[in-house]
Design an enzyme around this catalytic site. Structure first.
Site, PDB file in Angstrom:
ATOM      1  N   CYS A   4       7.070 104.179  87.611  1.00 23.54           N
ATOM      2  CA  CYS A   4       5.235 104.370  87.206  1.00 23.54           C
ATOM      3  C   CYS A   4       3.990 104.247  87.721  1.00 23.54           C
ATOM      4  O   CYS A   4       4.391 103.196  88.837  1.00 23.54           O
ATOM      5  CB  CYS A   4       5.992 102.937  86.428  1.00 23.54           C
ATOM      6  SG  CYS A   4       4.508 102.571  85.323  1.00 23.54           S
TER       7      CYS A   4
ATOM      8  N   CYS B  55       3.104  96.152  88.464  1.00 26.14           N
ATOM      9  CA  CYS B  55       3.712  95.373  87.891  1.00 26.14           C
ATOM     10  C   CYS B  55       5.198  94.450  89.059  1.00 26.14           C
ATOM     11  O   CYS B  55       5.706  95.229  89.114  1.00 26.14           O
ATOM     12  CB  CYS B  55       3.987  95.354  86.870  1.00 26.14           C
ATOM     13  SG  CYS B  55       2.857  95.899  85.946  1.00 26.14           S
TER      14      CYS B  55
ATOM     15  N   CYS C 277       8.241  94.523  88.605  1.00 24.03           N
ATOM     16  CA  CYS C 277       9.444  95.857  87.490  1.00 24.03           C
ATOM     17  C   CYS C 277       9.727  96.548  89.311  1.00 24.03           C
ATOM     18  O   CYS C 277       9.243  97.140  89.590  1.00 24.03           O
ATOM     19  CB  CYS C 277       7.919  96.580  87.338  1.00 24.03           C
ATOM     20  SG  CYS C 277       8.615  98.402  85.973  1.00 24.03           S
TER      21      CYS C 277
ATOM     22  N   CYS D 260      15.500 100.092  71.150  1.00 22.36           N
ATOM     23  CA  CYS D 260      13.688 100.236  71.534  1.00 22.36           C
ATOM     24  C   CYS D 260      13.840 100.934  72.939  1.00 22.36           C
ATOM     25  O   CYS D 260      15.023 100.962  73.716  1.00 22.36           O
ATOM     26  CB  CYS D 260      13.574  99.392  72.031  1.00 22.36           C
ATOM     27  SG  CYS D 260      13.876  97.476  70.952  1.00 22.36           S
TER      28      CYS D 260
ATOM     29  N   CYS E 258      11.691 100.814  67.887  1.00 19.44           N
ATOM     30  CA  CYS E 258      11.185 100.573  68.763  1.00 19.44           C
ATOM     31  C   CYS E 258      10.545 101.309  69.887  1.00 19.44           C
ATOM     32  O   CYS E 258      11.293 101.215  69.852  1.00 19.44           O
ATOM     33  CB  CYS E 258      11.200  99.129  68.965  1.00 19.44           C
ATOM     34  SG  CYS E 258      10.225  97.897  69.867  1.00 19.44           S
TER      35      CYS E 258
ATOM     36  N   CYS F  24       5.963  93.052  68.850  1.00 17.49           N
ATOM     37  CA  CYS F  24       6.862  93.000  69.565  1.00 17.49           C
ATOM     38  C   CYS F  24       6.428  92.356  70.917  1.00 17.49           C
ATOM     39  O   CYS F  24       5.947  93.393  71.573  1.00 17.49           O
ATOM     40  CB  CYS F  24       7.976  93.823  69.677  1.00 17.49           C
ATOM     41  SG  CYS F  24       9.245  92.662  71.205  1.00 17.49           S
TER      42      CYS F  24
ATOM     43  N   ARG G 115      12.715  86.703  71.262  1.00 15.54           N
ATOM     44  CA  ARG G 115      14.044  87.361  71.847  1.00 15.54           C
ATOM     45  C   ARG G 115      14.442  86.686  72.571  1.00 15.54           C
ATOM     46  O   ARG G 115      13.651  86.708  74.122  1.00 15.54           O
ATOM     47  CB  ARG G 115      14.019  89.034  71.915  1.00 15.54           C
ATOM     48  CG  ARG G 115      15.106  89.515  72.558  1.00 15.54           C
ATOM     49  CD  ARG G 115      14.824  90.820  72.224  1.00 15.54           C
ATOM     50  NE  ARG G 115      14.917  91.170  71.273  1.00 15.54           N
ATOM     51  CZ  ARG G 115      13.795  91.888  70.805  1.00 15.54           C
ATOM     52  NH1 ARG G 115      12.801  92.019  71.687  1.00 15.54           N
ATOM     53  NH2 ARG G 115      13.412  92.432  69.515  1.00 15.54           N
TER      54      ARG G 115
END
Ligand code: SAM
Ligand code: DTB
Ligand code: SF4
Length: 315
Positions: A54, A58, A61, A98, A129, A189, A261
Site C-alpha cells: 500500500c 500509516c 500498518c 468484511c 462490508c 463502520c 466492536r
C-alpha cells in the site's frame, strides 16, 4: 433511555473517560442494556482481498509499502475465491463479511470488480462490508447499487495526532469519504486505534469526531494497536488494559445506539479483559484466527470466553 447527542465537545468526552472507574462502567452497562442484549455479540469475519504494497505510510500498518514487515503482497482476489471464504465464514457463525483492500484509493475498474463480489456475498445472506481506502462520490454510489451494507473507514485517532501517524493523507480526506458513503446511503463502520502513544485527550478527540457525526456511525470498531515488527510503532509501551475498558465504556455512552466492536488486538487480551470490555458495552467481534494479516483469537478460544460469560453469537 439515553438519547443520542451530536454536540459533544472534547472536554465533555474527556470528562466521561475520566469518570470514577466503577461509575463509568455501571453507567455504560446500563446504557448498553437499554438498547442491546448483554448476552449476545455480533460476529463479523474479515478477509484481505488485496494484500500489502500500500502506498500510504500509516505507521501502525503491516501492509504499508513504507514498512518492512516481510509481508508478501497479493493482488485482488477473484469473486469465486471470495465467495468460498464468505461461505466458510457463514458456516463459522459470522453474520457480516468484511472485505479489506490495501489501497489508498481504488480505480473505478477495481471498484467495479469489488461490486461484483459484494453482490455475490450478499446472495449468501451475509451483511456486506468493504474497506478500500478513499472513495469518490460516484464510487460510493456504485458500491451502494451493488447492495453494500457498510463501508469501513476508520478515523483512527484525533485530528491533532493524525499527522504523527500518517503523512500521505489528511483527516479531512477521511471525513470526505465518510460523507460520500453516507450520501450514497451506505451505513458507516468507523472507529479507531488505541495504544499508538496518544493522550487521553486525543482518545477523547477521536470519540468526539465520531459522536458528532449525525447520524452516528452504525458500527464503531475500537482496535488495540497490534505492534508489528518492522512498523514504526513497534516497541511502544504496552497500552494499559483498563484504559481500553474506559475507552469502550465512553464509546458506548457517547454513541448509545451504535454497535461497538472490540476489534484488533484481542489475541493479546485476557478473558478478564474481554469480560470487562463486553460489560462496558462492546457487542461485536471479528471471528477466526486471522484479521486481515495479523492473528486473532480463533473460534475455540472465543467460544471458551463467551461460554463463561453466558453470551452467544448473534444469529
Ligand atoms: N486501506 C484501507 C484504509 O486504510 O482505510 C483499508 C484497510 S486498513 C488495514 C483498515 C484499518 O485497519 C485501519 O484503518 C486501522 O484502523 C486498522 N489497522 C491496521 N493495522 C493495524 C494494527 N497494526 N493494529 C490495529 N489496527 C490496525
Ligand atoms: C477495523 O477497524 N479493524 C479491522 C477492519 N476494521 C478492517 C482491521 C484490523 C487490522 C489489523 C491488522 C491486520 O490484520 O493486518
Ligand atoms: Fe494502506 Fe490502509 Fe494500511 Fe494505511 S491502513 S497502509 S491505507 S492498508
Amino acid at each position: 433511555m439515553m438519547v443520542p447527542r451530536y454536540d459533544w465537545t472534547v472536554d465533555e468526552v474527556l470528562a466521561v473517560i475520566e469518570r470514577p472507574f466503577h461509575d463509568l462502567l455501571a453507567d455504560a452497562h446500563t446504557c448498553h442494556i437499554e438498547r442491546f442484549s448483554a448476552h449476545s455479540v455480533e460476529a463479523a469475519k474479515l478477509l484481505s482481498i488485496k494484500t500489502g504494497g500500500c502506498p500510504e505510510d500509516c505507521a501502525y500498518c503491516p501492509q504499508s509499502a513504507h514498512n518492512s514487515t516481510g509481508l508478501t503482497a497479493e493482488p485482488l482476489m477473484d469473486t469465486k475465491s471470495i465467495v468460498a471464504a464468505a461461505t466458510e465464514a457463514k458456516a463459522e457463525g459470522a453474520t457480516r463479511f468484511c472485505m479489506g483492500a490495501a489501497w489508498r484509493s481504488p480505480s473505478d475498474s477495481q471498484v467495479q470488480k469489488v461490486a461484483e463480489s459484494i453482490e455475490a456475498v450478499a446472495e449468501l445472506g451475509l451483511e456486506t462490508c468493504v474497506t478500500l481506502g478513499m472513495l469518490t462520490a460516484s464510487q460510493a454510489t456504485t458500491l451502494s447499487h451493488a447492495g453494500l451494507d457498510f463501508y469501513n473507514h476508520n478515523l483512527d485517532t484525533s485530528a491533532d495526532f493524525y499527522g504523527t501517524i500518517i503523512t500521505t493523507r489528511t483527516y479531512e480526506d477521511r471525513l470526505t469519504t465518510l460523507a460520500n458513503c453516507r450520501d450514497a446511503g451506505i451505513r458507516l463502520c468507523t472507529g479507531g486505534i488505541v495504544g499508538m502513544g496518544e493522550t487521553r485527550r486525543q482518545r477523547a478527540g477521536l470519540l468526539t469526531q465520531l459522536a458528532t457525526l449525525n447520524p452516528h456511525p452504525e458500527s464503531v470498531p475500537i482496535n488495540l494497536l497490534i505492534q508489528v515488527p518492522g512498523t514504526p510503532l513497534h516497541g511502544l509501551p504496552e497500552f494499559a488494559p483498563l484504559e481500553l475498558v474506559r475507552t469502550i465504556a465512553a464509546t458506548r455512552l457517547v454513541m448509545p445506539g451504535s454497535v461497538v466492536r472490540l476489534s484488533a488486538g484481542r489475541a493479546s487480551m485476557s478473558e478478564e479483559l474481554h469480560a470487562l470490555c463486553f460489560h462496558a458495552g462492546a457487542n461485536s467481534i471479528f471471528l477466526g484466527e486471522r484479521l486481515l494479516t495479523a492473528d486473532n483469537n480463533g473460534d475455540d478460544e472465543d467460544r471458551r470466553i463467551l461460554d463463561q460469560l453466558d453470551t452467544t453469537l448473534k444469529v
